[in-house]
Design an enzyme around this catalytic site. Structure first.
Site: not given
Lengths: 539, 174
Positions: B92-94
């Protein structure tokens, strides 16, 4: 109890909850171990163990700048934490230095890359300049060189740093762009001068040979000024010489030499464009043309349809094709001229390496110096030659004065003390404005007149060298042409061939009907199978 | 003091067990203080209505100073949601899992944030560079340095896989 007598602090909370480790500490808890310090660093309700927060900040500072920034403020209200620490000026300075060094490191990488290129470039530049200085010195002689430039580059005018490195380049380019065999450049080295400091000097004292006659009793405007010579005399001489050479060649060969432009492959190819075309053309296209020209010369005549030059047309590379075509299309109809052209190509073929041309071009100053020295030696025995070359060294040696000592007093004597001082200055720093302003007042043209015109005898020497070289070339050409014209293929009798394989005239006396060697007959029969008459006989 | 991590995780787990998870989030397993699984479901109208995904948390000894490694589970028949910031390997790119991680956040807070990330999605699609990333991705998403495109709406434009040396340094300092 809403009295505002005292603002509550973190120590007044009933239960303290660290937002990092989530440990709770009721105010009345019995502490185990050492007490842990609490802090309320922001404007909201979050409180935290000081140790936890410092841990977090420290850890975040090891990460990206953005993370470090985030750690320094409250995650809930965004208030920036105020941190106190022992941060003496020294630490600030050191950190700043570290940051500066870090940035400087990046700059250094760039600079060192540029530096490598710069060092290489300046190495080339220094080499070129050194060559230029050497060439000028070779050409004008040490005496004049010391006066114009001197060995110490710090005395040089700024123009010297432009002109000197250009000198080898112009020598080389002139060599590559004109006919290599007929007219090596007498001119370029002279033509490079006018913009050079040397020439500035001359420009200003151009009339010296007219003006200062009384001071130089023997010379009277001879030799001509280098500028006049380079700008006017040399081109005329060159043109006349060129015509003369062509006439001589016409007389010798009975045909014109090919044009300088066409016989110079490099001139042509340089104009063609990129390097590889030149090399390619050298390797492929040219031998085709050469062979064909030679073949044509041997035939002594040309077939009309041969002009199409199928070999060149078949060449897949479009660029060299026209070049290869050129000789075929304007191939002379006269067998004599064809022979001459073939001879020229033969010679050129083995005389056109790049190194030979460049090396030859760079040796020009040395050659002219050698020739000038040779002329000087010879002039000891000839008064006329001495006069023609304007040699003054003998007289100076007689006077027992070294040239510089002799020249300078005469300068100051004629211009007065102030002018003389200024001139002395100007002499030391050639190219300075001062020099030009006092230039006209400078009676020092005498100094020029007194200087041995080494450049003049070098020029004459180079001219003679060119003439000698061209004579040699013509001789070479003549011998080559004669060789081509005298070519014959040696014919042999049919010894070793089976006589039965030959369709002989009826009157041929057959002495030995028996084949002597079957193997020879075998080869001969294979070789002659294609001949119609032979086939007929076998049937 | 690795026990800080253990004590905090114990406390968080206790809170989850006593107070329950936020709506749509359920604890699957938390057998130790290193690996936790949650199911996550977007409630109400959204692109992911009726779809249940599994989130995996991995904690190191530095938690909560060091952020947990959070990703969707893509094994045992589970899928990662199709989302512009979720790679098909579950990464996840958060930003809150990277630069904007703060110890004030908790496991449930992360879950809720990711839940709202899914809920706000307008169009189901994989990140543009999904294939390239998945081919080279490290096992631990924390070893990937994502570049976030905006503060609240993390978008992945580019990323760089940290080298072994780089990640070792980070692990030491974190």
């Amino acid at each position: 109890m809403m009295s505002t007598a005292r603002v509550p602090t973190v120590n007044d909370l009933r239960v303290k909850l660290c937002y990092i480790c989530r440990e709770e500490e009721p105010y009345d808890a019995i502490r185990e171990g050492p007490p842990r310090a609490w802090t309320h660093p922001c404007n909201c309700t979050l409180i935290v163990h000081e140790a936890c927060l410092l841990d977090w900040i420290q850890s975040a500072q090891g990460g990206s700048a953005e993370r470090a920034q985030n750690a320094l403020k409250c995650p809930q209200c965004g208030t920036s934490y105020e941190m106190e620490s022992r941060k003496p000026l020294v630490l600030d300075v050191l950190s700043t230095i570290n940051k500066v060094l870090q940035r400087a490191g990046g700059v250094f990488t760039l600079i060192s890359a540029a530096g490598v290129i710069g060092v290489m470039g300046s190495g080339v530049y220094i080499t070129l300049t050194a060559y230029g200085a050497w060439a000028v010195r070779q050409f004008v002689g040490k005496e004049m060189f010391d006066m114009l430039l001197t060995d110490d580059p710090s005395n040089w005018p700024w123009t010297a740093f432009l002109n000197l490195p250009l000198l080898p380049l112009s020598l080389i380019s002139s060599r590559l762009s004109t006919s290599p065999t007929l007219f090596p450049m007498l001119l370029p080295i002279v033509l490079v001068w006018p913009p050079s400091p040397v020439a500035h000097q001359w420009m200003h004292h151009e009339p010296w040979h007219k003006r200062d006659r009384p001071h130089s009793p023997r010379l009277r405007g001879w030799p001509p000024s280098p500028v006049i010579f380079g700008m006017f005399i040399a081109p005329v001489v060159k043109m006349i010489y060129r015509k003369l050479l062509h006439r001589v060649a016409l007389h010798i060969f009975g045909a014109n030499l090919s044009d300088a432009g066409r016989s110079s492959r490099f001139g042509l190819y340089l104009r063609e464009g990129p390097l590889f075309i030149r090399f390619r053309a050298n390797v492929d296209a040219r031998p085709l043309a050469d062979d064909e020209a030679i073949a044509a010369a041997m035939n002594g005549h040309l077939d009309a349809n041969d002009n199409d030059d199928p070999d060149a047309d078949a060449n897949p590379d479009p660029a060299p094709a026209p070049v290869a075509n050129a000789p075929a299309n304007d191939r002379p109809q006269d067998p004599n001229a064809a022979n001459l052209m073939a001879a020229e190509r033969l010679i050129e073929k083995s005389a056109s390496s790049l190194g030979r041309r460049i090396g030859g071009a760079l040796l020009i100053p040395y050659i002219s110096n050698m020739m000038g020295t040779l002329l000087f030696r010879i002039s000891k025995h000839s008064h006329i030659l001495r006069e023609f070359l304007g040699i003054k060294q003998h007289r100076r040696l007689l006077n027992g004065l070294p040239p510089s000592v002799y020249a300078y007093p005469s300068v100051s004597a004629s211009t007065g003390a102030v002018g003389g001082a200024a001139v002395g200055d100007g002499l030391k720093k050639l190219g300075q404005l001062l020099k030009y302003t006092v230039g006209n007042l400078w009676g020092g043209t005498k100094a020029w007149a007194e200087l041995d015109p080494v450049w003049w005898r070098n020029t004459i020497g180079l001219g003679l060298f060119v003439v000698a070289k061209d004579c040699l070339y013509l001789a070479h050409l003549w011998l080559t042409k004669r060789e081509i014209e005298s070519r014959k293929i040696k014919t042999k009798d049919f010894s070793g061939v089976d006589i039965k394989e030959l369709d002989l005239v009826p009157s041929f006396p057959i002495l030995s009907p028996r084949p002597r060697r079957t193997s020879g007959a075998e080869i001969a029969s294979r070789a002659f199978r294609q001949v119609d008459t032979s086939d007929g006989r076998r049937d | 003091m690795a026990s800080i991590a253990a004590r905090r995780l114990a406390k968080e787990l206790k809170e989850i067990q006593t107070e329950g998870c936020p709506v749509g989030i359920n604890l699957v397993k938390a057998d130790n203080f290193e690996l936790w699984w949650f199911t996550i479901e977007v409630m109400g109208e959204s692109q992911y209505k009726g779809e249940v995904y599994t989130l995996q948390f991995r904690f190191d000894g530095q938690y909560p100073i060091s952020s947990p490694a959070v990703q969707f589970v893509v094994t045992e028949g589970r899928q990662a949601p199709i989302h512009p910031h979720v790679y098909s390997n579950g990464h996840i790119c958060a930003s809150i899992l990277g630069n904007e991680w703060s110890p004030v956040l908790s496991v449930t807070a992360v879950c809720v944030t990711l839940q709202s990330m899914l809920a706000s999605c307008k169009k189901k699609e994989r990140p543009i560079d999904n294939d390239r990333y998945v081919r080279n991705a490290p096992d631990n998403p924390k070893k990937t340095q994502f570049h976030y495109d905006g503060k609240c709406c993390p978008a992945l434009i580019a990323y760089s896989i940290m080298t072994d040396m780089g990640s070792a340094i980070t692990d030491d300092t974190v």
